[in-house]
Design an enzyme around this catalytic site. Structure first.
Site, short mmCIF file in Angstrom:
data_model
loop_
_atom_site.label_atom_id
_atom_site.label_comp_id
_atom_site.label_asym_id
_atom_site.label_seq_id
_atom_site.Cartn_x
_atom_site.Cartn_y
_atom_site.Cartn_z
N ASP A 14 5.34 -4.32 -3.12
CA ASP A 14 3.94 -4.55 -2.50
C ASP A 14 3.68 -3.95 -1.10
O ASP A 14 4.87 -3.89 -0.22
CB ASP A 14 3.76 -6.17 -2.33
CG ASP A 14 2.24 -6.46 -2.22
OD1 ASP A 14 1.42 -5.46 -2.43
OD2 ASP A 14 1.97 -7.57 -1.91
N TRP A 19 0.56 0.25 4.13
CA TRP A 19 1.10 1.39 4.76
C TRP A 19 0.24 2.35 5.26
O TRP A 19 0.20 2.96 6.23
CB TRP A 19 2.51 1.71 3.86
CG TRP A 19 3.22 2.72 4.61
CD1 TRP A 19 4.34 2.53 5.34
CD2 TRP A 19 3.08 3.97 4.65
NE1 TRP A 19 4.96 3.70 5.61
CE2 TRP A 19 4.21 4.83 5.26
CE3 TRP A 19 2.30 5.04 4.07
CZ2 TRP A 19 4.43 5.97 5.37
CZ3 TRP A 19 2.51 6.23 4.00
CH2 TRP A 19 3.31 6.71 4.87
N ARG A 27 -5.33 4.88 0.25
CA ARG A 27 -4.47 4.12 -0.24
C ARG A 27 -3.37 4.70 -1.20
O ARG A 27 -2.20 4.69 -1.46
CB ARG A 27 -4.89 2.82 -1.03
CG ARG A 27 -5.82 2.05 -0.16
CD ARG A 27 -6.51 0.95 -1.08
NE ARG A 27 -5.85 0.35 -2.19
CZ ARG A 27 -4.85 -0.83 -1.78
NH1 ARG A 27 -5.08 -1.17 -0.46
NH2 ARG A 27 -4.05 -1.17 -2.73
N HIS A 31 0.79 5.09 -2.02
CA HIS A 31 1.64 5.03 -3.59
C HIS A 31 2.33 6.30 -3.55
O HIS A 31 3.65 6.20 -4.09
CB HIS A 31 0.68 4.82 -4.67
CG HIS A 31 -0.09 3.73 -4.59
ND1 HIS A 31 0.37 2.50 -4.32
CD2 HIS A 31 -1.69 3.51 -4.79
CE1 HIS A 31 -0.67 1.46 -4.62
NE2 HIS A 31 -1.79 2.20 -4.63
N ASP A 61 -3.16 -6.66 -14.18
CA ASP A 61 -4.53 -7.10 -13.36
C ASP A 61 -4.86 -5.64 -12.38
O ASP A 61 -5.91 -5.47 -12.13
CB ASP A 61 -4.26 -8.24 -12.57
CG ASP A 61 -4.25 -9.47 -13.45
OD1 ASP A 61 -5.05 -9.44 -14.38
OD2 ASP A 61 -3.16 -10.48 -13.18
N ASN A 62 -3.91 -4.84 -12.34
CA ASN A 62 -4.19 -3.68 -11.51
C ASN A 62 -5.33 -2.98 -11.94
O ASN A 62 -5.98 -1.89 -11.66
CB ASN A 62 -2.97 -2.68 -11.34
CG ASN A 62 -1.83 -3.44 -10.22
OD1 ASN A 62 -0.80 -2.92 -10.49
ND2 ASN A 62 -2.37 -4.34 -9.50
N ARG A 178 10.35 -9.50 -3.06
CA ARG A 178 8.98 -8.97 -2.97
C ARG A 178 8.78 -8.67 -1.53
O ARG A 178 8.95 -9.19 -0.52
CB ARG A 178 7.97 -10.20 -3.44
CG ARG A 178 6.58 -9.71 -3.19
CD ARG A 178 5.42 -10.51 -3.54
NE ARG A 178 4.31 -9.98 -3.51
CZ ARG A 178 3.43 -10.02 -4.42
NH1 ARG A 178 3.53 -10.89 -5.47
NH2 ARG A 178 2.05 -9.49 -4.16
N ARG A 184 4.65 -14.64 -3.85
CA ARG A 184 4.02 -15.12 -4.97
C ARG A 184 4.71 -14.06 -6.34
O ARG A 184 5.27 -13.10 -5.78
CB ARG A 184 2.50 -14.94 -5.18
CG ARG A 184 1.99 -13.79 -4.90
CD ARG A 184 0.46 -14.00 -5.04
NE ARG A 184 -0.23 -12.71 -4.46
CZ ARG A 184 -0.76 -12.74 -3.08
NH1 ARG A 184 -0.98 -13.80 -2.57
NH2 ARG A 184 -1.26 -11.61 -2.63
#
Ligand code: FPP
Length: 235
Positions: A14, A19, A27, A31, A61-62, A178, A184
């Site tokens: 994550d 970043w 964004r 990646h 969910d992405n 994580r 989470r």
């Protein structure tokens, strides 16, 4: 590292977006930098003797992210497989992509199948990359298949691996890392993490590095794993 000799580390990578945003970049640039960190951490993991490394690259969910980001992530994953398979082969790293394949672009599915085939004989480390992955979906789908086929509960893990397209023997997660400061599980390996040790770091994924991995492994080494039992000397 683990008694079974199959030390399994899973990572929720994550912080790519933050970043990039902190640098005034889109964004997608985060990646790209994240993918570079994947290469470094895969190599560091193999050197550290990790036998199974599972990376959360794209959750079910992405799909809800803006379509340019989804497209650039899926393209990046395809490029990663195309460019890293030879390197994995040289390092005897077996690639396995877990998750659904029926919603992925055909080119990505072909790249997955090619990488898996080419590295199928590699034994030093399993690299499992989760793409279009949802733990809840996998568990429900395995349960559906179990009830259709009248299978017993002991075959459930085999069914779950089948639903996930997972290679055999990945085993339960020992250490779940994580990055990015959130704490989470985000629908990741819920079954496999039943007794995982959890490690959270503020480091954003592109900054994680080999040092981050070693800090997590050192922390794990100090954990007292009892699996619901009591220590022999206190029993
Ligand atoms: C979460 O960060 C990260 C992702 C949704 C994608 C993870 C992908 C990579 C690390 C690169 C490609 C992977 C491989 C295996 C080559 P975020 O975008 O939610 O970050 P944020 O919380 O800062 O917004």
């Amino acid at each position: 590292m683990s008694a079974a000799g199959n030390f399994h580390v899973a990572i929720i990578m994550d912080g790519n977006g933050r970043w990039a945003q902190r640098r005034g970049l889109p964004r997608s640039a985060g990646h790209v930098q994240g993918a570079k960190m994947v290469r470094r951490v895969v190599e560091a993991s193999a050197r550290a003797g990790i036998r199974t490394l599972t990376l959360y690259a794209f959750s079910a969910d992405n799909w809800g992210r803006p379509s340019p980001e989804v497209d650039s992530l899926l393209r990046l994953l395809q490029c990663y497989l195309a460019s890293e398979t030879r390197r994995c082969l040289r390092n005897s790293v077996r690639i396995n992509v877990i998750g659904r394949r029926d919603r992925l672009p055909a080119g990505l599915v072909r790249a997955i199948e090619h990488s898996e085939l080419l590295t199928a004989h590699c034994t030093r480390m399993r690299l499992r990359i989760a793409i279009d992955y949802s733990s809840k979906h996998s568990i429900l789908e395995a349960a559906r298949r179990a009830s259709c086929n009248g299978l017993s509960a002991q075959n459930f893990e085999t069914l779950l691996a089948e639903v996930d397209h997972s290679v055999a023997g990945a085993g339960p997660v020992d250490l779940l890392i994580r990055t990015g400061g959130e704490q989470r599980l985000s629908d990741f390996l819920l079954w496999d993490c039943a007794y995982a040790e959890l490690y959270f770091t503020e480091a954003l994924w592109p900054d994680f590095g080999e040092a981050g991995l070693h800090a997590a492994l050192d922390d794990f080494a100090g954990r007292n794993r009892r699996f619901g039992k009591v220590l022999a000397e206190t029993a």
